[in-house]
Design an enzyme around this catalytic site. Structure first.
Site, PDB file in Angstrom:
ATOM      1  N   ASP A 160     -24.285  14.004 -96.725  1.00 38.77           N
ATOM      2  CA  ASP A 160     -22.964  14.303 -97.292  1.00 38.77           C
ATOM      3  C   ASP A 160     -21.862  13.576 -96.521  1.00 38.77           C
ATOM      4  OD1 ASP A 160     -24.079  15.852 -99.200  1.00 38.77           O
ATOM      5  OD2 ASP A 160     -23.108  17.725 -98.664  1.00 38.77           O
TER       6      ASP A 160
ATOM      7  N   ASP B  14     -25.427  23.667 -99.989  1.00 40.88           N
ATOM      8  CA  ASP B  14     -25.101  22.452-100.747  1.00 40.88           C
ATOM      9  C   ASP B  14     -25.362  22.721-102.231  1.00 40.88           C
ATOM     10  OD1 ASP B  14     -24.527  19.642-101.109  1.00 40.88           O
ATOM     11  OD2 ASP B  14     -26.652  19.380-101.495  1.00 40.88           O
TER      12      ASP B  14
ATOM     13  N   THR C 128     -19.999  19.063-104.549  1.00 40.58           N
ATOM     14  CA  THR C 128     -20.974  19.457-105.574  1.00 40.58           C
ATOM     15  C   THR C 128     -20.807  20.918-105.980  1.00 40.58           C
ATOM     16  OG1 THR C 128     -22.557  19.798-103.779  1.00 40.58           O
ATOM     17  CG2 THR C 128     -22.742  17.747-105.000  1.00 40.58           C
ATOM     18  N   THR C 129     -20.376  21.769-105.031  1.00 37.84           N
ATOM     19  CA  THR C 129     -20.108  23.184-105.372  1.00 37.84           C
ATOM     20  C   THR C 129     -18.763  23.289-106.081  1.00 37.84           C
ATOM     21  OG1 THR C 129     -21.279  23.751-103.340  1.00 37.84           O
ATOM     22  CG2 THR C 129     -20.114  25.521-104.434  1.00 37.84           C
TER      23      THR C 129
END
Length: 536
Positions: A404, A69, A102-103
């Site tokens: 998530d 994550d 998020t990545t």
């Protein structure tokens, strides 16, 4: 002659146009290099075939986290360079806005910075590049909206598909068939019909318990306390038709407000003190019993013991089940679930403030025990998820993955549109923006063409992390989109280009729009910095 000599310095001043910009270029280059280094560090974690990172803390605790994550990885990094810290904050912003991607947002920012650096070295002005990027982001969001598919919250199958896509890139991806429906059911059970476009994740409580496997994770319509009931003096462990009170006062003898000692000189005085203490506690227990209460949840106290052995003895005699040391920050969730009021003083103890449930019992989970409250009357819109796992690393990652998935459902509650995954929207944006750049003129056209190519980093990285040939895959993907196949994306399981919607790889529109907007905003900010001033 003298006049000619005097005129020459003035002429030289007029014609002198050289200004030293080396420091500005160095600072900008340094910032871009630092930010790109951070983006490259998490790039291998992108997608369902992305690698995991093991994060080990250097302190004495030696805490270890295994995750892919982006927000978790970057929040744990000790970054010193300010521009690098901006990318960590960018990831945190995406986590707050959408919860997923998020990545993606960091990798996208890194690619945009790489293109920006090549533009600057070719002679483009940073302000021109920043303005072009702003226009590109606005146009990209319009393209994404045109690709989006509207959904309804009643379409449970689509919600489960989007939650599965979010979980497929996690360590616990093999359990996505269990966690996806669980996340959808948990999210939909707390949506208030009066406010159908709001979902507060604080209404979903996740309790982690060691033992078993992730398969044993369950959704509970009720309450769970990660502690056992008080067994002192033969305390109860099961109560049917429970009348539950949540108290914030102490069932123990009072103390003085200041630290002081009381010296007792003879036994008669000692007996009197003990008798007074007994009568004081007995009076409290009688008031509690008189209200009909048979389950007591006692808030943790920092001033003095919330309960003593004597008070537990009397409560057990009165057939009242006691759960002590309830955390202060859990009180709001508990009272909302039980539809009762917290009681701050014994004088306010009355039947109106109690909650009602069919069953309160202590059950064994793994090698420890928990207290479970089920069948709550007039239960508030909350729910509890009990996460299980064979070790603490798996449990922590399962909780992050579940968060998530819940965030994805929250995105769909807020903005009810889905979009294809697998790099399809990025390639479509890249191609449409490159075509748009040809209609523009001057430096802006050149900048937008460069930045449009930067969006291809997402499908390129997805293919690279899946062990495919990224160049041939991205070329084929461009070809398919040029033929009008908007939803053609990379199927990493089959290792080829397929219609990604038929493979059920979908994500919320908000994740993609938020990623492109936040990444462009962060890159524009870095481009506009031309000096670093340190102050003491």
């Amino acid at each position: 002659m003298a006049t000619a000599v005097a005129a020459s310095p003035a002429q030289s001043r007029k014609t002198e146009t050289y200004t030293d910009t080396k420091r500005r270029d160095d600072v900008r280059g340094l910032n871009i290099a630092a930010a790109r280094a951070v983006a490259d560090a998490v790039r291998t974690s992108l997608g369902p075939r992305g690698m995991d990172k093991m994060i080990s803390s250097g302190d004495q605790a030696q805490e270890v986290i295994i995750t892919n994550d982006g927000a978790t990885i970057l929040s744990r990094m000790s970054l010193l360079q300010p521009a690098a810290r901006m990318l960590a904050e960018l990831s945190r912003s995406q986590d707050a806005a959408a919860g997923d991607g998020t990545t993606t947002v960091v990798v996208l920012a890194g690619s945009l910075l790489r293109r920006a650096q090549s533009l600057l070295s070719a002679g483009a002005h940073p302000t021109a590049a920043a303005d072009a990027l702003h226009r590109l982001a606005t146009r990209a969001v319009e393209i994404l909206h045109a690709m989006a598919i509207p959904i309804e919250l009643s379409d449970r199958h689509s919600l489960v598909k989007s939650a599965s896509t979010a979980l497929n890139s996690k360590v616990v991806s093999q359990y996505s068939s269990l966690l996806s429906p669980l996340a959808v059911d948990a999210a939909l059970s707390v949506v208030d019909p009066a406010h159908p476009d709001l979902l507060d994740l604080r209404d979903i409580r996740v309790v982690k318990k060691l033992g078993g496997t992730v398969d044993d994770t369950e959704l509970i319509r009720g309450l769970i306390f990660d502690k056992k009931a008080s067994h002192s003096a033969g305390g109860l462990t099961r109560v049917e038709n429970a009348k539950i009170a949540v108290i914030q006062f102490q069932v123990s003898p009072p103390k003085t407000d200041i630290e002081q000692s009381v010296i007792v000189s003879d036994y008669a005085q000692m007996d009197r003190i003990l008798r007074e203490e007994r009568n004081y506690i007995l009076g409290m227990v009688k008031k509690i019993k008189a209200s009909g209460c048979n389950v007591l949840l006692i808030q943790k106290s920092i001033l003095r013991d919330a309960v003593t052995d004597l008070s537990l003895h009397y409560l057990a005699k009165a057939k009242i089940l006691v759960v002590k040391d309830v955390e202060r920050d859990e009180i709001e969730f508990i009272t909302k679930t039980l539809n009762c009021l917290p009681i701050a003083n014994i004088e306010h103890f009355c039947q109106d403030k109690l909650g009602y449930a069919d069953l309160v019992e202590e059950v064994s989970v793994g090698d420890s025990k928990i207290v479970k409250i089920t069948g709550i009357k007039n239960m508030g819109r909350t729910t509890t998820v009990l996460v299980r796992g064979s070790n603490q690393l798996v449990i922590d990652e399962a909780e992050r993955s579940l968060h998530d998935a819940l965030c994805v459902i929250r995105c769909l509650v807020n903005t009810r549109f889905l979009i294809a995954g697998g790099g399809a929207p990025e390639i479509e944006m890249s191609m449409q923006l490159a075509a748009w750049a040809k209609e523009l003129q001057g430096m802006e056209s050149y900048c937008i063409k460069e930045f449009a190519e930067a969006l291809e980093v997402i499908p390129y990285t997805l293919a690279e992390n899946a062990g495919l040939n990224p160049i041939s895959i991205v070329t084929e993907l461009r070809n398919r989109h040029a033929k009008g196949e908007k939803n053609a994306g990379i199927n990493v399981r089959k290792g080829e280009i397929t219609n990604i919607l038929e493979e059920n790889v979908v994500q919320p529109l908000l994740v993609s729009t938020s990623a492109i907007t936040l990444a462009s905003e962060c890159v524009r900010m870095i481009l506009k910095i031309d000096d670093i001033v340190t102050v003491r």
